[in-house]
Structure formats: C-alpha cells, structure tokens
Design an enzyme around this catalytic site. Structure first.
Site, PDB file in Angstrom:
ATOM      1  N   HIS A  44      10.579  26.226  22.373  1.00  0.00           N
ATOM      2  CA  HIS A  44       9.977  26.896  23.533  1.00  0.00           C
ATOM      3  C   HIS A  44      10.946  26.875  24.708  1.00  0.00           C
ATOM      4  O   HIS A  44      11.218  25.788  25.242  1.00  0.00           O
ATOM      5  CB  HIS A  44       8.672  26.197  23.921  1.00  0.00           C
ATOM      6  CG  HIS A  44       7.613  26.268  22.868  1.00  0.00           C
ATOM      7  ND1 HIS A  44       7.529  25.380  21.822  1.00  0.00           N
ATOM      8  CD2 HIS A  44       6.593  27.154  22.691  1.00  0.00           C
ATOM      9  CE1 HIS A  44       6.496  25.703  21.050  1.00  0.00           C
ATOM     10  NE2 HIS A  44       5.910  26.773  21.551  1.00  0.00           N
TER      11      HIS A  44
ATOM     12  N   ASP B 287       9.838  30.491  22.151  1.00  0.00           N
ATOM     13  CA  ASP B 287       8.562  31.104  22.530  1.00  0.00           C
ATOM     14  C   ASP B 287       8.193  30.811  23.992  1.00  0.00           C
ATOM     15  O   ASP B 287       8.700  29.867  24.595  1.00  0.00           O
ATOM     16  CB  ASP B 287       7.423  30.532  21.671  1.00  0.00           C
ATOM     17  CG  ASP B 287       7.523  30.925  20.213  1.00  0.00           C
ATOM     18  OD1 ASP B 287       8.533  31.549  19.826  1.00  0.00           O
ATOM     19  OD2 ASP B 287       6.603  30.577  19.455  1.00  0.00           O
TER      20      ASP B 287
HETATM   21 ZN   LIG Z   1       3.395  30.041  22.169  1.00  0.00          ZN
END
Ligand SMILES: [Zn+2]
Length: 341
Positions: A275, A125
């Site tokens: 991430h 992400d």
């Molecule tokens: Zn996020």
C-alpha cells in the site's frame, strides 16, 4: 552440352536454397524468436509490425523481427538510463491482453502462471496519498524499477497531481473502486458494485487526464461473483496477489521487509501486494528493494495492451459531482469588496 551443365548447376543451386530454408525454418531458434517477441519490450513493438505485415507464414514473421532488431516501430519510448548500477531494475516487460477479464495472483487465480522462478511484480494499493506515495515513487525511481498502482477513486480526486506523477514515472495505473467499498458485501447490490467500479475508473481518468489501464483490484480482495462477471464483460483484468504484505498491520518498516521476504522464500515468485497509502510501507521500500535484489529476485513490469474505455455517463457524473460544492465561478474579487479599511 553447356546448356545441360548450366541446367544441372541451376538445379543443384535451387536444391541447396530449398534445403537451407527448410533447416532454418524448422530450427528451434525460430520458435524461440516467436516467444521472445511476446515477452521482451523492444521486440514486442516489432511483433506489432510483423503482425501488421501481410506476410502470412510464421517463419517469415520471424524473418521480419530477426532482420530489424534495433529499430522501434512506434513513437520513441522514454529510455531514461538508470543512474544506479546496483539498481533492482526491470528484467522483463509483459503486455496483458485483458479481453474477457483474466485473473492474476495465485491467492485466487491459478490459471495464468506466467512468472518464472524468482520473478516478482510490485503492486501498490489505496493511493494516491501525500508524502507516502511520492516517497514510494522516489524509491522505485532510485531502483529504476516499475510497479502497478491501484488507486482509490476518492483519493485520486483529492490528489490528482500525485497520481499524475505515478503515471508520468511509467507505472501502470489501474483502479480499486471509488470508495474502497467491499463489493462482496450483502449490503451491496449489483448496480452499486458496478457504480463503485466504473466511478473508480472514471475518477482515475479524470485525475490523470488519460485513460487508466484495465487493471482492477477488489478492496480487501473480496471478489464478488457478480462484480467479477461484470469486469469480465468490460475486459478488465482482476489482480489478486501471491504475497500479501499485510503492511497495514505492521508495527514498523522492518516487520514489512521481513514478512515479505519470508513469504517470498516460500512462494519463490509472485505478485506482491503493498500500500503506497501506508507510511511504514514507504519507509520499508528502500530496504525491501535492496533485499529483493540481493536475494536474486527480478521485477516483471505488467503493462496493458490497450487502455480502458471508461463510460461517458460516469465521467460526466463525476465532473458534475465535483462541481457541486462550488456555488459559482466568479472570482473572489468580484464577490468580496473591501469598502472600509
Ligand atoms: Zn485497498
């Protein structure tokens, strides 16, 4: 007499053919072949051929897929050979029909249990981001494996060239809103939530120059009910996770590796949330992928059956917004002239 004998032989022959067809069609391998066409990549393309074929019965469809196993029907797919014999790789590719907005990841959605023991899906992400996203891409390429990316629209508009590299490497690219807003917040009305979703997808499309996958992840996994219903109406799949790495809270790379491995040992499988935006995650990934391989985990690649149709008003609005800071299109030489030196 010769005619009678001929007739008898013909009847026996016909009976043998009928029996053979019945045994073949009702054998378990015929069912397995149908299942295989759903999950494996080369036969997936063949399944499309079979379903486009007017032959109506299941057993005959199996016949079509079974007799032409090595001939891809569509355009040639990139089949880059993996240079790393020890690579984690991809064990299975699944195609997702996002009609109605299915949900994935047991943290929120328990209906679609499609992963078997030790199967994992890698997801990233908040990118694209300089240094960290390219580093994640390199590690994934070194391990010949694939992931799903959920970029933030704003970040995609800052660094479209990095997001293009993500797509070019064959990863699935969905979206994660325009500005990473909490869509479950009381301050967020329904229209604002829709704007965040659509603008995010349009920004990804603008950056890629191609439509994104209809895959969405809510910022902070805050699933607003109205936004969920809206995504369903747009036929966008919603991704939660099974293993949340909490990599943004980790003090170093080692902590991320150990935490993901410990959580996976408990769940046994699942969608892993990380991430590519985070420095420690990029640093942790080489060791993490080696540990996953050593632990017998297998990567499943999730692909969308069809790309998302973004909405023209958001595509156009975004282009207008992005042009606002520029006062004109004249080249610098026609605006600034050296008159004395
Ligand atoms: Zn996020």
């Amino acid at each position: 007499m010769r005619n009678a004998l001929g007739l008898m032989l013909a009847s026996v022959g016909a009976a043998v053919v009928i029996a053979a067809v019945w045994i073949w069609a009702s054998s378990p391998s015929a069912d397995l072949a149908v299942a295989a066409t759903v999950s494996a990549p080369p036969t997936g393309r063949l399944a499309a051929t079979a379903s486009a074929n007017p032959i109506p019965t299941t057993s005959e469809e199996v016949g079509v897929t079974a007799t032409i196993p090595a001939q891809p029907a569509g355009p040639p797919q990139p089949t880059a050979a993996c240079a790393n014999p020890e690579a984690l790789g991809v064990s299975r590719v699944v195609e997702i029909d996002t009609t109605g907005g299915p949900g994935f990841g047991f943290a929120h959605f328990k209906q679609l249990d499609f992963l078997t023991d030790k199967e994992i899906v890698l997801t990233f992400d908040d990118g694209p981001w300089p240094v960290n996203t390219p580093s994640v891409l390199k590690t994934l390429a070194d391990e010949c494996t694939k992931a799903v990316f959920f970029p933030i629209g704003k970040h995609a508009s800052y660094r479209p060239e990095i997001l293009k590299q993500v797509a070019a490497a064959g990863h699935s690219v969905g979206a994660h809103t325009w500005s990473h807003a909490n869509l479950n917040s009381k301050k967020m009305n329904e229209q604002q939530a829709r704007d965040e979703i659509e603008k995010g997808f349009s920004a990804v499309k603008l950056a890629l120059g191609a439509a994104p996958s209809p895959f969405f992840r809510f910022p902070q996994l805050q699933h607003g009910p109205a936004a969920m219903a809206y995504l369903g109406s747009r036929n966008v799949a919603i991704f939660s996770c099974d293993v949340d790495s909490f990599d943004f809270k980790a003090k170093d790379a080692t902590q991320i590796v150990n935490s993901v491995m410990a959580k996976l040992e408990k769940s046994g499988k699942g969608i892993i949330l990380m991430h590519d935006f985070q420095k420690h995650t990029a640093e942790a990934l080489p060791a993490l992928l080696r540990r996953l391989k050593a632990g017998g985990y297998k990567v499943v690649q999730m692909k969308a059956k069809a790309p998302l149709q973004t909405l023209a008003e958001y595509d156009e609005g975004l282009v207008k917004d992005m042009k606002l800071p520029a006062v004109g299109t004249r080249p610098v030489g026609s605006v600034v002239q050296t008159v004395t030196k």
